[in-house]
Each structure stands twice: as C-alpha cells, then as structure tokens.
Write a protein that holds these residues in place. Structure first.
Motif, short mmCIF file in Angstrom:
data_model
loop_
_atom_site.label_atom_id
_atom_site.label_comp_id
_atom_site.label_asym_id
_atom_site.label_seq_id
_atom_site.Cartn_x
_atom_site.Cartn_y
_atom_site.Cartn_z
N ASP A 81 -9.26 10.21 -4.97
CA ASP A 81 -10.19 8.90 -5.34
C ASP A 81 -9.13 7.74 -5.27
N LYS A 82 -8.02 7.86 -6.02
CA LYS A 82 -7.30 6.45 -6.18
C LYS A 82 -6.65 6.20 -4.88
N ILE A 83 -6.25 6.80 -3.86
CA ILE A 83 -5.78 6.49 -2.59
C ILE A 83 -6.98 5.83 -1.72
N GLN A 84 -8.23 6.34 -1.83
CA GLN A 84 -9.13 5.76 -1.16
C GLN A 84 -9.62 4.41 -1.89
N LYS A 85 -9.43 4.36 -2.99
CA LYS A 85 -9.77 2.83 -3.37
C LYS A 85 -8.75 1.86 -3.23
N ALA A 86 -7.33 2.44 -3.17
CA ALA A 86 -6.16 1.52 -2.85
C ALA A 86 -6.37 1.12 -1.35
N ILE A 87 -6.85 2.09 -0.28
CA ILE A 87 -6.87 1.67 0.99
C ILE A 87 -8.03 0.84 1.15
N LEU A 124 0.75 -0.98 -0.11
CA LEU A 124 -0.04 -0.01 -0.05
C LEU A 124 0.84 1.51 0.00
N ARG A 125 1.88 1.27 0.93
CA ARG A 125 2.75 2.38 1.00
C ARG A 125 3.57 2.78 -0.46
N THR A 126 3.70 1.87 -1.12
CA THR A 126 4.58 1.97 -2.44
C THR A 126 3.46 2.50 -3.45
N GLU A 127 2.30 1.90 -3.55
CA GLU A 127 1.20 2.15 -4.32
C GLU A 127 0.77 3.65 -4.12
N ASP A 185 7.79 10.63 1.92
CA ASP A 185 7.56 9.51 3.04
C ASP A 185 8.02 9.94 4.32
N ARG A 186 7.03 10.10 4.99
CA ARG A 186 7.60 10.72 6.43
C ARG A 186 7.38 9.61 7.63
N GLY A 187 7.22 8.24 7.22
CA GLY A 187 7.15 7.46 8.05
C GLY A 187 5.66 7.07 8.35
N GLU A 188 4.82 7.84 9.34
CA GLU A 188 3.51 7.88 9.55
C GLU A 188 2.58 8.46 8.48
N HIS A 189 3.38 9.42 7.40
CA HIS A 189 2.52 9.96 6.53
C HIS A 189 3.36 10.16 5.16
N ILE A 190 2.53 9.99 4.07
CA ILE A 190 3.07 10.19 2.63
C ILE A 190 2.33 11.60 2.16
N VAL A 191 3.05 12.44 1.84
CA VAL A 191 2.41 13.74 1.42
C VAL A 191 3.06 14.17 0.34
N LEU A 192 2.09 14.77 -0.61
CA LEU A 192 2.58 15.68 -1.81
C LEU A 192 2.67 17.25 -1.21
N LEU A 193 3.72 17.74 -1.30
CA LEU A 193 3.77 19.10 -0.68
C LEU A 193 4.62 20.13 -1.66
N ASP A 194 4.24 21.22 -1.19
CA ASP A 194 5.17 22.29 -1.99
C ASP A 194 6.10 22.64 -0.81
N ASP A 195 7.63 22.90 -1.25
CA ASP A 195 8.48 23.15 0.01
C ASP A 195 8.69 24.45 0.20
N THR A 226 -9.40 -1.47 -0.98
CA THR A 226 -9.07 -2.58 -1.54
C THR A 226 -8.15 -3.33 -0.42
N ASN A 227 -7.32 -2.59 0.10
CA ASN A 227 -6.21 -3.28 0.88
C ASN A 227 -6.79 -3.52 2.20
N VAL A 228 -7.86 -2.82 2.73
CA VAL A 228 -8.58 -3.41 3.90
C VAL A 228 -9.50 -4.49 3.76
N ILE A 229 -10.09 -4.45 2.76
CA ILE A 229 -10.93 -5.58 2.25
C ILE A 229 -10.06 -6.76 2.16
N SER A 230 -9.03 -6.79 1.51
CA SER A 230 -8.10 -8.00 1.42
C SER A 230 -7.54 -8.38 2.51
#
Length: 160
Positions: A144-150, A3-6, A41-51, A152-156
């Motif tokens: 939308d893609k992240i919600q779907k991935a999560i 999931l993290r890589t996805e 990738d901040r360990g607990e969080h993965i973020v898209l940010l503006d520095d 799917t992961n929870v269901i599996s």
C-alpha cells in the motif's frame, strides 16, 4: 527524498516488522530466518527477499502439513533442540561397552526423532492453527505504501 530511497525505506521497515513479528510471537528457532530477510537494490528492481538460509515464508506463517519429511530433518530438529536449550533426558547404555554416541546425544536423537514423527504424521501445530500475522500484514502495508509513493511521484512528474 527520491522514489528509490523511499521504496528501500518502506521495504526495510517491512523487514524489521517481520523480524519483530517472528520474535514477538516466539516463533524464532535459530535466528536464521530473521537474518535471511534482505532488502536488495538490483538496479531495475528493489526487492525484499529471503536468501534461502532460513525457513520458507509459508512454514512460519502457515505451518507444515504432515507427510514425507526431508533428508536430514532429524538433524535439523536436533540442532533446534540445542539452540532452544530444550532439556532432554539422557539415555544411558545398558552395557558397559558404550557406543558411538554419548547418552546426551542419544537423548537428543530420540527427542528429534519423536518430533519428526509427529510432524510427519500430523503436521506442525501452526498448520492446524495458521498465523496470518507473521508476513501478511507487513507485506500488505508495504504494498500500500509503495503504491501510494509511486502514485504521488507520477502525479508530481505530470504536474511539472
């Protein structure tokens, strides 16, 4: 793929799409905004940010309302004119003595001052005609893609 890589892949795709939108809509000034977008990738969080080294998200998408301008704004605009290779009319000195700035620099400062005045009084053109296609579409697709991935992961995991 875990999931993290996805999620990192989804956010990287969103970052690339935003950079493409900026370039494709000819919004780019110096390229700092594109370079400022990072996926971390901040360990607990993965973020898209503006520095913080580029323009704020809102400015590119919604423009800037007229009003007080920040300190150094004319210098930022002068740099923008140079980066964009905008031709400005040199302003020669009327006396032979000359002065502190070259005629080309005087022309750049006059142009930057005029642009700053227009932005301060009326705002940017983008403010009167906002463009929702810079960030919103890419971010909404990523959500939308992240919600779907999560999901799917929870269901599996539940089915195990």
């Amino acid at each position: 793929m875990d999931l993290r890589t996805e999620i990192i892949g989804i956010l990287e795709t969103a970052r690339q799409k935003i950079v493409g939108n900026i370039d494709g809509q000819n919004i780019k000034a110096s390229g700092r905004t594109q370079n400022a977008l990072k996926v971390e990738d901040r360990g607990e969080h993965i973020v898209l940010l503006d520095d913080g080294s580029g323009a704020p998200f809102e400015t590119l998408q919604y423009g800037r309302e007229g009003g007080k301008i920040p300190a150094g704004f004319r210098n930022i605009l002068k740099e923008w004119l140079i980066v964009k290779n905008v031709a400005v009319e040199p302003i020669p000195y009327k006396t032979a003595k000359g002065g502190k700035y070259t005629p080309q620099e005087r022309g750049l400062m006059k142009a930057a001052g005029a642009i700053a005045h227009k932005i301060a009084t009326k705002g940017t053109n983008r403010y009167s005609q906002p463009n929702e296609n810079v960030y919103s579409e890419a971010i909404n697709e990523a959500i939308d893609k992240i919600q779907k991935a999560i999901t799917t992961n929870v269901i599996s995991e539940i089915r195990r």
